[in-house]
Design a protein around this motif. Structure first.
Motif, PDB file in Angstrom:
ATOM      1  N   ALA A 178       0.830  -1.200   0.000  1.00 48.28           N
ATOM      2  CA  ALA A 178       0.000   0.000   0.000  1.00 48.28           C
ATOM      3  C   ALA A 178       0.868   1.256   0.000  1.00 48.28           C
ATOM      4  O   ALA A 178       0.587   2.226  -0.730  1.00 48.28           O
ATOM      5  N   ILE A 179       1.921   1.259   0.799  1.00 50.22           N
ATOM      6  CA  ILE A 179       2.835   2.402   0.837  1.00 50.22           C
ATOM      7  C   ILE A 179       3.486   2.612  -0.522  1.00 50.22           C
ATOM      8  O   ILE A 179       3.614   3.749  -1.005  1.00 50.22           O
ATOM      9  N   GLU A 180       3.872   1.545  -1.160  1.00 52.36           N
ATOM     10  CA  GLU A 180       4.485   1.657  -2.483  1.00 52.36           C
ATOM     11  C   GLU A 180       3.506   2.243  -3.496  1.00 52.36           C
ATOM     12  O   GLU A 180       3.890   3.071  -4.340  1.00 52.36           O
ATOM     13  N   ALA A 181       2.242   1.852  -3.418  1.00 60.47           N
ATOM     14  CA  ALA A 181       1.237   2.400  -4.328  1.00 60.47           C
ATOM     15  C   ALA A 181       1.043   3.898  -4.094  1.00 60.47           C
ATOM     16  O   ALA A 181       0.934   4.686  -5.043  1.00 60.47           O
ATOM     17  N   LEU A 182       1.007   4.304  -2.836  1.00 61.11           N
ATOM     18  CA  LEU A 182       0.865   5.722  -2.509  1.00 61.11           C
ATOM     19  C   LEU A 182       2.088   6.515  -2.960  1.00 61.11           C
ATOM     20  O   LEU A 182       1.967   7.613  -3.526  1.00 61.11           O
ATOM     21  N   GLY A 183       3.263   5.965  -2.703  1.00 61.59           N
ATOM     22  CA  GLY A 183       4.486   6.646  -3.087  1.00 61.59           C
ATOM     23  C   GLY A 183       4.615   6.816  -4.589  1.00 61.59           C
ATOM     24  O   GLY A 183       5.030   7.883  -5.073  1.00 61.59           O
ATOM     25  N   GLU A 184       4.260   5.781  -5.319  1.00 61.51           N
ATOM     26  CA  GLU A 184       4.328   5.868  -6.783  1.00 61.51           C
ATOM     27  C   GLU A 184       3.386   6.953  -7.303  1.00 61.51           C
ATOM     28  O   GLU A 184       3.710   7.683  -8.243  1.00 61.51           O
ATOM     29  N   ALA A 185       2.222   7.070  -6.685  1.00 58.22           N
ATOM     30  CA  ALA A 185       1.249   8.071  -7.130  1.00 58.22           C
ATOM     31  C   ALA A 185       1.737   9.490  -6.866  1.00 58.22           C
ATOM     32  O   ALA A 185       1.367  10.425  -7.590  1.00 58.22           O
ATOM     33  N   LEU A 186       2.567   9.675  -5.836  1.00 58.33           N
ATOM     34  CA  LEU A 186       3.060  11.006  -5.468  1.00 58.33           C
ATOM     35  C   LEU A 186       4.424  11.322  -6.055  1.00 58.33           C
ATOM     36  O   LEU A 186       4.888  12.469  -5.959  1.00 58.33           O
ATOM     37  N   ALA A 187       5.082  10.354  -6.634  1.00 58.10           N
ATOM     38  CA  ALA A 187       6.450  10.537  -7.128  1.00 58.10           C
ATOM     39  C   ALA A 187       6.543  11.720  -8.084  1.00 58.10           C
ATOM     40  O   ALA A 187       5.694  11.888  -8.974  1.00 58.10           O
ATOM     41  N   GLY A 188       7.561  12.546  -7.865  1.00 62.37           N
ATOM     42  CA  GLY A 188       7.802  13.695  -8.723  1.00 62.37           C
ATOM     43  C   GLY A 188       6.976  14.912  -8.407  1.00 62.37           C
ATOM     44  O   GLY A 188       7.090  15.935  -9.085  1.00 62.37           O
ATOM     45  N   SER A 189       6.147  14.859  -7.370  1.00 65.68           N
ATOM     46  CA  SER A 189       5.212  15.953  -7.090  1.00 65.68           C
ATOM     47  C   SER A 189       5.673  16.890  -5.982  1.00 65.68           C
ATOM     48  O   SER A 189       5.150  17.998  -5.856  1.00 65.68           O
ATOM     49  N   GLY A 190       6.585  16.431  -5.129  1.00 60.92           N
ATOM     50  CA  GLY A 190       6.996  17.229  -3.984  1.00 60.92           C
ATOM     51  C   GLY A 190       5.977  17.264  -2.863  1.00 60.92           C
ATOM     52  O   GLY A 190       6.161  17.972  -1.864  1.00 60.92           O
ATOM     53  N   ARG A 191       4.902  16.494  -3.011  1.00 61.05           N
ATOM     54  CA  ARG A 191       3.840  16.518  -2.012  1.00 61.05           C
ATOM     55  C   ARG A 191       4.176  15.589  -0.837  1.00 61.05           C
ATOM     56  O   ARG A 191       4.959  14.659  -0.973  1.00 61.05           O
ATOM     57  N   PRO A 192       3.553  15.835   0.316  1.00 59.46           N
ATOM     58  CA  PRO A 192       3.884  15.059   1.512  1.00 59.46           C
ATOM     59  C   PRO A 192       3.215  13.689   1.563  1.00 59.46           C
ATOM     60  O   PRO A 192       2.059  13.530   1.180  1.00 59.46           O
ATOM     61  N   LEU A 193       3.962  12.727   2.070  1.00 57.96           N
ATOM     62  CA  LEU A 193       3.460  11.397   2.398  1.00 57.96           C
ATOM     63  C   LEU A 193       3.905  11.102   3.821  1.00 57.96           C
ATOM     64  O   LEU A 193       5.096  10.966   4.092  1.00 57.96           O
ATOM     65  N   VAL A 194       2.948  11.031   4.740  1.00 58.44           N
ATOM     66  CA  VAL A 194       3.230  10.746   6.147  1.00 58.44           C
ATOM     67  C   VAL A 194       2.841   9.303   6.418  1.00 58.44           C
ATOM     68  O   VAL A 194       1.693   8.910   6.191  1.00 58.44           O
ATOM     69  N   VAL A 195       3.793   8.520   6.887  1.00 61.05           N
ATOM     70  CA  VAL A 195       3.591   7.084   7.095  1.00 61.05           C
ATOM     71  C   VAL A 195       3.779   6.751   8.572  1.00 61.05           C
ATOM     72  O   VAL A 195       4.662   7.296   9.238  1.00 61.05           O
TER      73      VAL A 195
END
Length: 290
Positions: free
Chosen positions: A90-107
């Protein structure tokens, strides 16, 4: 910000949703069921139907958000390895969706990696005896222009509605007639109130730099014999040392000495715990009138 939250209807997640909305953010909450969707809607957020195993749904919601807070985890300790694997994917799916955006992912991660007698600090890598592998899965996305941060929670996140480790200790005490601790009970469990934890998650998504490890810990370590003493007093049971096996699946965790500091987190984020501590919370009827 528009923030996608997994675990939005859970014990900690619902507090995070309320905290985010109170700070002016719009929230989309992952909803696995109709009941979860209803709870998320009633909290003032928008439900997004899906599940941790539905990677397409996760990616779609993450791509449409200004940031993501990942709290959901399948708390089935009889199939812990399988739950960890679901979390990583699930984390990998979220990270891939945000890649290149500079947006935050808090895990979300935990703090039970401290060696005996050593106070864990934010700069220490995850060495947990009960690894979720969430940190290892998330942190590499920092190199792909995702503002990844990790919020480490203590084993005791307490407050009204708690259905985690302390209620399990209460259940064991009721069933066995003993409020127990392991060894001399000097081993320490760090703790935080769910409302203080929620503020830490909000601050992390708002401003934690990439690669930051946040300790949402209000109390460095409460001796487990003191936890047992309150349980014993409230239930009218003897309090004494018991073998690890007495506690069932929670025994190895309850035996850990895991003091954890949060000074760096407080300085970096301006986070200041303000809610009552674990032992005071345990004196409330919420933990025993069930």
């Amino acid at each position: 910000m528009k923030i996608f939250v997994t675990g939005a209807s859970g014990f900690v997640g619902s507090a995070v949703v309320n905290e985010l909305i109170g700070a002016g953010h719009a929230v989309i909450g992952l909803a696995r069921s109709e009941a979860a969707a209803k709870a998320i809607t009633e909290a003032g957020a928008r439900p997004h139907r899906g599940a941790l195993e539905d990677h397409e749904s996760l990616a779609r919601a993450a791509a449409d958000a200004d940031g993501v807070i990942h709290l959901a985890f399948i708390h089935d300790f009889t199939r812990y390895a399988a739950s960890v694997a679901v979390d990583v994917r699930a984390i990998e799916a979220l990270g891939e969706a945000l890649a290149g955006s500079g947006r935050p992912l808090v895990v979300t991660s935990g703090v039970l990696g401290a060696a005996g007698g050593v106070v864990a600090t934010e700069d220490m890598p995850d060495g947990s005896a009960f690894p979720r592998r969430s940190e290892a899965a998330a942190l590499p996305f920092g190199a792909r222009d995702v503002r990844v941060s990790i919020v480490r929670l203590p084993p005791t996140v307490h407050g009204a509605g708690d259905h985690g480790f302390v209620p399990e200790l209460i259940r064991v005490a009721r069933e066995t007639g003993v409020a127990g601790f392991v060894g001399d009970g000097a081993n320490r469990w760090p703790a935080v109130h769910r409302l203080d934890a929620a503020r830490a998650f909000r601050l992390a998504v708002e401003k934690a730099p990439a690669g930051t490890r946040v300790h949402a810990v209000a109390e460095v370590g409460v001796p487990t014999r003191e936890i047992a003493a309150v349980i014993g007093k409230r239930l009218g049971l003897p309090v004494k040392a018991m073998p690890v096996e007495h506690f069932g699946w929670i025994g190895p965790m309850f035996a850990r000495d895991a003091p954890t500091a949060s000074e760096a987190t407080q300085k970096l984020l301006g986070w200041q715990p303000t809610e009552q501590g674990l032992l005071a919370d345990l004196e409330s009827a919420a933990y025993f009138d069930r």
